[in-house]
Design a protein around this motif. Structure first.
Motif, PDB file in Angstrom:
ATOM      1  N   TYR A 273       0.857  -1.189   0.000  1.00 16.74           N
ATOM      2  CA  TYR A 273       0.000   0.000   0.000  1.00 16.74           C
ATOM      3  C   TYR A 273       0.889   1.234   0.000  1.00 16.74           C
ATOM      4  CZ  TYR A 273      -3.255   3.654   1.186  1.00 16.74           C
ATOM      5  OH  TYR A 273      -3.986   4.819   1.149  1.00 16.74           O
TER       6      TYR A 273
ATOM      7  N   ASN B 126      -6.566  -0.625   0.245  1.00 22.71           N
ATOM      8  CA  ASN B 126      -6.429   0.287   1.377  1.00 22.71           C
ATOM      9  C   ASN B 126      -5.591  -0.395   2.467  1.00 22.71           C
ATOM     10  OD1 ASN B 126      -8.344  -1.438   2.872  1.00 22.71           O
ATOM     11  ND2 ASN B 126      -9.888  -0.490   1.532  1.00 22.71           N
TER      12      ASN B 126
ATOM     13  N   GLY C  57      -6.446  -1.302   5.492  1.00 21.55           N
ATOM     14  CA  GLY C  57      -7.155  -2.413   6.133  1.00 21.55           C
ATOM     15  C   GLY C  57      -7.041  -3.705   5.343  1.00 21.55           C
ATOM     16  N   GLU C  58      -7.201  -3.622   4.024  1.00 24.21           N
ATOM     17  CA  GLU C  58      -7.084  -4.818   3.182  1.00 24.21           C
ATOM     18  C   GLU C  58      -5.675  -5.389   3.262  1.00 24.21           C
ATOM     19  OE1 GLU C  58      -8.965  -5.040  -0.850  1.00 24.21           O
ATOM     20  OE2 GLU C  58      -6.876  -5.248  -1.505  1.00 24.21           O
TER      21      GLU C  58
ATOM     22  N   ASP D 293      -5.358  -7.143   6.717  1.00 26.02           N
ATOM     23  CA  ASP D 293      -6.154  -8.377   6.749  1.00 26.02           C
ATOM     24  C   ASP D 293      -5.505  -9.495   5.945  1.00 26.02           C
ATOM     25  OD1 ASP D 293      -8.018  -7.105   8.323  1.00 26.02           O
ATOM     26  OD2 ASP D 293      -9.383  -6.637   6.665  1.00 26.02           O
TER      27      ASP D 293
ATOM     28  N   ASP E 232      -8.449   6.073  11.124  1.00 27.61           N
ATOM     29  CA  ASP E 232      -9.649   5.292  10.827  1.00 27.61           C
ATOM     30  C   ASP E 232      -9.312   4.213   9.797  1.00 27.61           C
ATOM     31  OD1 ASP E 232     -11.002   6.967  12.520  1.00 27.61           O
ATOM     32  OD2 ASP E 232     -11.849   8.212  10.917  1.00 27.61           O
ATOM     33  N   ASP E 233      -9.719   2.979  10.079  1.00 31.82           N
ATOM     34  CA  ASP E 233      -9.465   1.844   9.192  1.00 31.82           C
ATOM     35  C   ASP E 233      -7.969   1.609   8.982  1.00 31.82           C
ATOM     36  OD1 ASP E 233     -10.785  -0.247   7.816  1.00 31.82           O
ATOM     37  OD2 ASP E 233     -10.257   0.663   5.892  1.00 31.82           O
ATOM     38  N   GLY E 234      -7.171   1.978  10.023  1.00 33.17           N
ATOM     39  CA  GLY E 234      -5.738   1.796   9.933  1.00 33.17           C
ATOM     40  C   GLY E 234      -5.292   0.452  10.480  1.00 33.17           C
TER      41      GLY E 234
ATOM     42  N   ALA F 222      -6.933  -0.732  13.813  1.00 35.40           N
ATOM     43  CA  ALA F 222      -8.327  -1.135  13.660  1.00 35.40           C
ATOM     44  C   ALA F 222      -8.452  -2.559  13.137  1.00 35.40           C
ATOM     45  CB  ALA F 222      -9.056  -0.160  12.731  1.00 35.40           C
ATOM     46  N   HIS F 223      -7.450  -3.035  12.421  1.00 37.07           N
ATOM     47  CA  HIS F 223      -7.486  -4.376  11.829  1.00 37.07           C
ATOM     48  C   HIS F 223      -6.525  -5.348  12.527  1.00 37.07           C
ATOM     49  CE1 HIS F 223      -9.963  -3.536   8.171  1.00 37.07           C
ATOM     50  NE2 HIS F 223      -9.598  -2.293   8.474  1.00 37.07           N
TER      51      HIS F 223
END
Length: 295
Positions: free
Chosen positions: A29, A46, A48-49, A52, A74-76, A79-80
């Motif tokens: 990324y 992103n 998050g992907e 994951d 957010d969604d960093g 978060a995952h």
């Protein structure tokens, strides 16, 4: 172990390319999509992907502000985060920020290593970097097979924050040697000396340092070794060292030189040029001197 990589620019891209050349896949990324393809990585939509799809996530980012945005945003990464995930921060960052991120990821069962790097673009290209790592030794053991794909030496420096602390100490010495040697080379040029002979003398004498050995033998012939740390980033690292010294209660008596030198380089238009061009900034302030020009 599935590998994710955030920040595939000057250094991260080279490290990712080493991993890919070793036959491993990288899920990458970066804010510039071209950096991902140039590094041989597969693009994640992103952060998050990327997290994951990875068991270990490598970060190579400009500073703590960007690291915090990627990890804590957010969604960093945070978060995952999940138990068993390893995050390795290869950036040059503030140790206080590092230990905070370590605590937050640990609370989610993930692991965080701070791994300062040394060796520059040339070593990154060859997979011969030196890593100075802070964090748990058993986590480093788990991460080492991946780190060994782009590092020749990996040192465990202590608990969380120790790796980034050692990195700041090293970079301060690097900045001091580079800026002082640049000044000496400009003085040598103005004195009419043969710069190759001057370097040979320095390298056989007590003034020898990394810049005299590895940088200026190229610079005096016009090769600035482009691709390494910029003047702006070098100034950032020196200022991080000054802040660390103040926190530790250490008298930082030698910081004024590199702060002035790299600050001048930035002000004179060399901000995004490799830090070796600090010699041209000093040359500008000394009457327009260039080491390569004949008298």
């Amino acid at each position: 172990m599935r590998i994710g990589f955030a920040g595939l620019g000057n250094m991260g891209g080279r490290m990712s390319a080493c991993i890919v050349r070793a036959g491993r896949s990288v899920l990458g990324y970066d804010v510039l999509p071209s950096n991902i393809s140039n590094a041989g990585a597969k693009a994640a939509a992103n952060i998050g992907e990327m997290v994951d799809g990875s068991d270990i996530v490598l970060l190579s980012l400009p500073d703590s502000h960007v690291v915090e945005a990627v990890v804590l945003g957010d969604d960093g990464v945070l978060a995952h985060a999940r138990p068993g995930l390893i995050v390795v921060d290869l950036s040059t960052a503030a140790p206080d920020s590092t230990t905070r991120i370590h605590r937050l990821l640990t609370e989610k069962g993930a692991s965080y290593l701070d791994a300062g790097i040394s060796g520059g673009a040339a070593a990154a290209e060859k997979g011969a970097l030196t890593l100075m790592v802070g964090g748990e030794a058993d986590v480093l053991d788990r991460a080492r097979p991946v780190l060994d794909l782009f590092a020749a030496q990996v040192f465990h420096c202590g608990p969380s924050g120790a790796g980034h602390t050692v990195k700041l100490l090293n970079n301060f010495l690097n900045a001091t040697a580079l800026s002082a040697t640049a000044e000496v080379m400009v003085a040598g040029k103005k004195a009419g000396l043969d710069l190759d002979v001057l370097l040979a003398v320095l390298n056989a004498s007590s003034g020898v340092n990394f810049a005299t050995l590895n940088r200026f033998p190229k610079i005096v012939h016009g090769d600035y070794l482009k691709g390494g740390l910029t003047n702006s980033l070098m100034l950032k690292d020196v200022n991080l060292y000054v802040a660390l010294a103040a926190k530790l209660g250490v008298a930082s008596l030698n910081a004024a030189g590199p702060v002035a030198a790299f600050g001048a380089a930035r002000a004179l238009g060399y901000a995004d040029e490799i830090s070796n061009t600090v010699v041209d900034a000093i040359g500008d302030l000394s009457g327009g001197v260039r080491l390569q020009e004949k008298p």
